[in-house]
Design a protein around this motif. Structure first.
Motif, PDB file in Angstrom:
ATOM      1  N   GLU A 237      24.417 -21.176 -31.628  1.00 18.25           N
ATOM      2  CA  GLU A 237      25.653 -21.172 -30.125  1.00 18.25           C
ATOM      3  C   GLU A 237      24.480 -22.522 -29.452  1.00 18.25           C
ATOM      4  OE1 GLU A 237      22.425 -19.367 -27.603  1.00 18.25           O
ATOM      5  OE2 GLU A 237      23.503 -18.110 -28.204  1.00 18.25           O
ATOM      6  N   ILE A 238      25.632 -23.334 -28.752  1.00 14.29           N
ATOM      7  CA  ILE A 238      24.793 -24.209 -28.094  1.00 14.29           C
ATOM      8  C   ILE A 238      24.291 -23.786 -26.881  1.00 14.29           C
ATOM      9  CG2 ILE A 238      26.448 -26.578 -26.666  1.00 14.29           C
ATOM     10  CD1 ILE A 238      29.009 -26.494 -28.240  1.00 14.29           C
ATOM     11  N   GLU A 239      23.444 -24.614 -26.470  1.00 18.28           N
ATOM     12  CA  GLU A 239      22.976 -24.628 -25.375  1.00 18.28           C
ATOM     13  C   GLU A 239      23.675 -25.040 -24.119  1.00 18.28           C
ATOM     14  OE1 GLU A 239      18.160 -25.422 -23.182  1.00 18.28           O
ATOM     15  OE2 GLU A 239      18.916 -26.697 -25.341  1.00 18.28           O
ATOM     16  N   SER A 240      23.480 -23.680 -22.568  1.00 18.73           N
ATOM     17  CA  SER A 240      24.032 -23.989 -21.514  1.00 18.73           C
ATOM     18  C   SER A 240      22.844 -24.509 -20.605  1.00 18.73           C
ATOM     19  CB  SER A 240      24.360 -23.347 -20.922  1.00 18.73           C
ATOM     20  OG  SER A 240      25.707 -22.870 -22.378  1.00 18.73           O
ATOM     21  N   ASN A 241      23.658 -24.507 -19.501  1.00 18.05           N
ATOM     22  CA  ASN A 241      21.762 -25.659 -18.568  1.00 18.05           C
ATOM     23  C   ASN A 241      22.445 -25.255 -17.417  1.00 18.05           C
ATOM     24  OD1 ASN A 241      19.001 -27.124 -20.096  1.00 18.05           O
ATOM     25  ND2 ASN A 241      21.366 -27.590 -21.545  1.00 18.05           N
ATOM     26  N   ILE A 242      21.265 -25.038 -16.735  1.00 16.71           N
ATOM     27  CA  ILE A 242      22.437 -24.737 -15.071  1.00 16.71           C
ATOM     28  C   ILE A 242      21.232 -25.376 -13.779  1.00 16.71           C
ATOM     29  CG2 ILE A 242      21.949 -22.745 -13.309  1.00 16.71           C
ATOM     30  CD1 ILE A 242      21.529 -20.779 -15.051  1.00 16.71           C
ATOM     31  N   GLY A 243      22.262 -26.698 -13.173  1.00 17.39           N
ATOM     32  CA  GLY A 243      21.119 -27.556 -12.403  1.00 17.39           C
ATOM     33  C   GLY A 243      21.786 -26.424 -11.277  1.00 17.39           C
ATOM     34  N   VAL A 244      20.373 -26.783 -10.219  1.00 12.21           N
ATOM     35  CA  VAL A 244      20.264 -26.102  -8.605  1.00 12.21           C
ATOM     36  C   VAL A 244      20.159 -27.303  -7.895  1.00 12.21           C
ATOM     37  CG1 VAL A 244      19.466 -24.145  -7.041  1.00 12.21           C
ATOM     38  CG2 VAL A 244      20.074 -23.831  -9.837  1.00 12.21           C
ATOM     39  N   LYS A 245      20.908 -26.994  -6.783  1.00 17.82           N
ATOM     40  CA  LYS A 245      20.460 -28.445  -5.739  1.00 17.82           C
ATOM     41  C   LYS A 245      19.730 -27.515  -4.978  1.00 17.82           C
ATOM     42  CE  LYS A 245      22.980 -32.535  -4.155  1.00 17.82           C
ATOM     43  NZ  LYS A 245      21.921 -33.637  -4.669  1.00 17.82           N
ATOM     44  N   GLY A 252      10.370 -31.218  -1.345  1.00 16.72           N
ATOM     45  CA  GLY A 252       9.829 -30.997  -2.893  1.00 16.72           C
ATOM     46  C   GLY A 252       9.992 -29.799  -3.625  1.00 16.72           C
ATOM     47  N   LEU A 253      10.950 -29.410  -3.601  1.00 13.57           N
ATOM     48  CA  LEU A 253      12.397 -28.286  -3.861  1.00 13.57           C
ATOM     49  C   LEU A 253      11.130 -26.970  -4.512  1.00 13.57           C
ATOM     50  CD1 LEU A 253      14.471 -30.225  -6.127  1.00 13.57           C
ATOM     51  CD2 LEU A 253      14.990 -29.478  -3.886  1.00 13.57           C
ATOM     52  N   VAL A 254       9.565 -26.781  -3.610  1.00 13.45           N
ATOM     53  CA  VAL A 254       9.261 -25.901  -3.784  1.00 13.45           C
ATOM     54  C   VAL A 254       9.307 -24.451  -3.213  1.00 13.45           C
ATOM     55  CG1 VAL A 254       6.546 -25.109  -2.486  1.00 13.45           C
ATOM     56  CG2 VAL A 254       7.012 -27.388  -2.918  1.00 13.45           C
ATOM     57  N   GLU A 255       9.899 -24.123  -2.565  1.00 12.70           N
ATOM     58  CA  GLU A 255      10.590 -22.925  -1.977  1.00 12.70           C
ATOM     59  C   GLU A 255      11.963 -21.860  -3.127  1.00 12.70           C
ATOM     60  OE1 GLU A 255      13.286 -20.577   1.274  1.00 12.70           O
ATOM     61  OE2 GLU A 255      11.830 -22.507   1.612  1.00 12.70           O
ATOM     62  N   LEU A 256      12.895 -24.206  -3.686  1.00 17.39           N
ATOM     63  CA  LEU A 256      13.841 -23.488  -4.324  1.00 17.39           C
ATOM     64  C   LEU A 256      13.441 -22.411  -5.555  1.00 17.39           C
ATOM     65  CD1 LEU A 256      16.391 -23.227  -5.059  1.00 17.39           C
ATOM     66  CD2 LEU A 256      16.141 -25.667  -5.730  1.00 17.39           C
ATOM     67  N   GLU A 257      12.084 -24.087  -6.525  1.00 17.16           N
ATOM     68  CA  GLU A 257      11.330 -23.313  -7.732  1.00 17.16           C
ATOM     69  C   GLU A 257      10.565 -22.018  -7.788  1.00 17.16           C
ATOM     70  OE1 GLU A 257       7.837 -25.401 -10.350  1.00 17.16           O
ATOM     71  OE2 GLU A 257       8.429 -26.107  -8.821  1.00 17.16           O
ATOM     72  N   TYR A 258      10.298 -21.737  -6.197  1.00 16.11           N
ATOM     73  CA  TYR A 258       9.769 -20.372  -6.559  1.00 16.11           C
ATOM     74  C   TYR A 258      10.217 -19.030  -6.590  1.00 16.11           C
ATOM     75  CZ  TYR A 258       4.631 -22.726  -4.797  1.00 16.11           C
ATOM     76  OH  TYR A 258       4.125 -22.903  -5.370  1.00 16.11           O
ATOM     77  N   PHE A 278      12.223 -20.218 -20.301  1.00 14.82           N
ATOM     78  CA  PHE A 278      12.316 -20.644 -19.843  1.00 14.82           C
ATOM     79  C   PHE A 278      11.847 -22.351 -18.972  1.00 14.82           C
ATOM     80  CE2 PHE A 278      11.391 -17.727 -16.368  1.00 14.82           C
ATOM     81  CZ  PHE A 278      11.608 -18.490 -15.204  1.00 14.82           C
ATOM     82  N   ALA A 279      12.691 -22.888 -18.590  1.00 19.52           N
ATOM     83  CA  ALA A 279      11.897 -24.675 -18.482  1.00 19.52           C
ATOM     84  C   ALA A 279      12.129 -25.061 -16.445  1.00 19.52           C
ATOM     85  CB  ALA A 279      11.586 -25.437 -19.719  1.00 19.52           C
ATOM     86  N   LEU A 280      11.825 -24.986 -16.402  1.00 25.24           N
ATOM     87  CA  LEU A 280      12.652 -25.635 -14.526  1.00 25.24           C
ATOM     88  C   LEU A 280      11.621 -27.197 -14.825  1.00 25.24           C
ATOM     89  CD1 LEU A 280      11.197 -23.006 -12.392  1.00 25.24           C
ATOM     90  CD2 LEU A 280      13.979 -23.398 -13.813  1.00 25.24           C
ATOM     91  N   ASN A 281      13.253 -28.003 -15.249  1.00 21.46           N
ATOM     92  CA  ASN A 281      13.498 -29.823 -15.198  1.00 21.46           C
ATOM     93  C   ASN A 281      13.473 -30.234 -13.869  1.00 21.46           C
ATOM     94  OD1 ASN A 281      12.204 -29.813 -18.506  1.00 21.46           O
ATOM     95  ND2 ASN A 281      14.126 -28.450 -18.294  1.00 21.46           N
ATOM     96  N   ARG A 282      12.664 -31.508 -13.453  1.00 17.97           N
ATOM     97  CA  ARG A 282      13.221 -31.676 -12.521  1.00 17.97           C
ATOM     98  C   ARG A 282      13.014 -33.181 -13.221  1.00 17.97           C
ATOM     99  NH1 ARG A 282       9.996 -30.771  -7.472  1.00 17.97           N
ATOM    100  NH2 ARG A 282      10.038 -28.256  -7.649  1.00 17.97           N
TER     101      ARG A 282
END
Length: 421
Positions: A237-245, A252-258, A278-282
């Motif tokens: 299968e092809i890997e999907s990614n989710i982008g969250v703004k 620092g997107l601390v609250e969003l990351e938590y 899972f990985a949270l990338n920036r």
């Protein structure tokens, strides 16, 4: 008025020194010129290179966290544990809907997948090796997608997986060579007909050749899933990614990351002691790695230019000692007419600074010439910050080099100074 008078008089003496001893002055200022040129040229090239590289990664968006299977960078120990990462499950459409419904600290969210080497056809025209992107709602909030003609997908088109497409400028030019508008026309993709609803504005090639939308074809994510397997658990299968703004007030997107971590761990049923699968990338991780490399180049620039500036400082000091010697008689007359010690001091000090700034300005002019040299897709720009830095360093060198000669001139006895030849 006194300060202005001091500055004007210092300029006059400095200008006279330049005219009377032009060769000596130019040779003495050469060290400052070369030093400023070395430092500012290195900083200009480094800043321009960093700017071009950062712009090349602009396609990743800003203020975004990407949820996926593979992290962008190694862990804290410097090891990239790929043997652990490949076992992780791919991000699924159900997880995207779950995050979309429950995330409160986001200003945009989208799931997307990419497939390269795809062929797009229209009649007898075909174009191979394009990148096909399946995108959901919110894709334009995450990535820059400047629609030049037409529009983006509607919610209905995305949710129902209709056969509609948005194509890049290169695809539009190749498939519609006669200049006709692609909007409303049909193209063929994997034996399926798709109606073009939009054309993306031409972006051109980036410095690093990173992906641009010029050769991309975007279709709704659910249409993409009809053609390729995504999030099914299959090995091919092809890997999907989710982008969250994130939100603007989330520093620092601390609250969003938590929040993403908590919701995704809950969705995947991870126990408290289990590691995240899972990985949270920036994109900032790449930018920080780039910045640390360029810091080294900046230090090298200071070292290279520092030696030249040191030589230039001695040259300025030599000019000022000679100038004091030549004008000893004038200094005696000025002091006998009531000139204070600080007047004499500032007079020679301003002259030293003026001469040094002339040398620094000459170095900046040489840097300007560098910006006109063609360097491929890299754009070299002399910034105001580097101009101010060059002139500031020149002024500082002039101050340090002229303080001792100026102090000696200010302490001269007027009677002895007048009697000198």
């Amino acid at each position: 008025m006194l300060v202005l008078r001091l500055i004007l008089e210092s300029f006059r003496f400095a200008w006279n020194a330049l005219k009377m001893n032009l060769l000596r002055t130019i040779l003495s200022l050469l060290g400052v010129t070369i030093g400023i040129f070395a430092i500012i040229s290195v900083f200009t090239l480094v800043d321009s290179l960093e700017k071009n590289i950062r712009e090349s990664f602009a396609f990743l968006g800003a203020g975004v966290i990407y949820v996926g299977k593979w992290p962008y960078t190694p862990d804290a120990s410097g090891v990239y544990r790929w043997w652990d990462f490949w076992r992780r499950p791919n991000t699924s459409y159900n997880e995207f809907k779950f995050l979309q419904e429950n995330l409160s600290s986001q200003s945009g969210i989208s799931i997307y997948a990419r497939r390269g080497g795809v062929t797009l056809k229209r009649g007898s025209n075909s174009l191979g090796d394009i990148t096909l992107i399946g995108a959901s709602t919110g894709y334009t909030d995450i990535f820059e997608t400047d629609i030049e003609m037409g529009r983006y997908f509607t919610v209905t088109e995305i949710e129902s997986g209709r056969n509609v497409a948005i194509i890049g400028s290169n695809l539009a030019s190749a498939l519609f060579p006669r200049g006709e508008s692609p909007v409303g026309k049909e193209v063929k993709l994997s034996s399926l007909k798709f109606t073009v609803v939009g054309v993306i504005k031409k972006e051109g090639e980036s410095f690093l050749g990173t992906p641009s939308n010029d050769d991309n074809c975007i279709i709704p994510y659910n249409s993409f899933r009809k053609i390729y397997q995504t999030g099914t658990g299959a090995w091919d299968e092809i890997e999907s990614n989710i982008g969250v703004k994130g939100m603007e007030n989330d520093v620092g997107l601390v609250e969003l990351e938590y929040e993403i971590t908590g919701l995704l761990r809950s969705k995947r049923g991870l126990k408290p002691k289990e590691k995240d699968n899972f990985a949270l990338n920036r994109p900032e991780a790449i930018a920080n790695a780039i910045g640390s490399v360029f810091d080294v180049f900046g230090i090298a620039g200071w070292i290279i230019g520092g030696f030249s500036i040191l030589v230039g400082g001695f040259g300025i000091a030599n000019i000022m000692f000679v100038s004091v010697k030549e004008r000893t008689n004038i200094i005696g007359i000025q002091k006998s007419l009531g000139a204070k010690n600080y007047f004499i001091l500032f007079q020679f000090l301003f002259e030293s600074i003026f001469l040094s700034v002339i040398g620094g300005a000459a170095g900046l002019v040489l840097v300007v010439f560098i910006t006109f040299i063609p360097m491929g897709s890299m754009e070299v720009t002399l910034t105001l910050k580097n101009i101010v830095l060059g002139l500031g360093v020149s002024a500082a060198i002039g101050t340090v080099s002229g303080i001792i000669p100026a102090a000696l001139a200010a302490r001269l006895d007027p009677v002895i100074a007048i009697r000198s030849n």
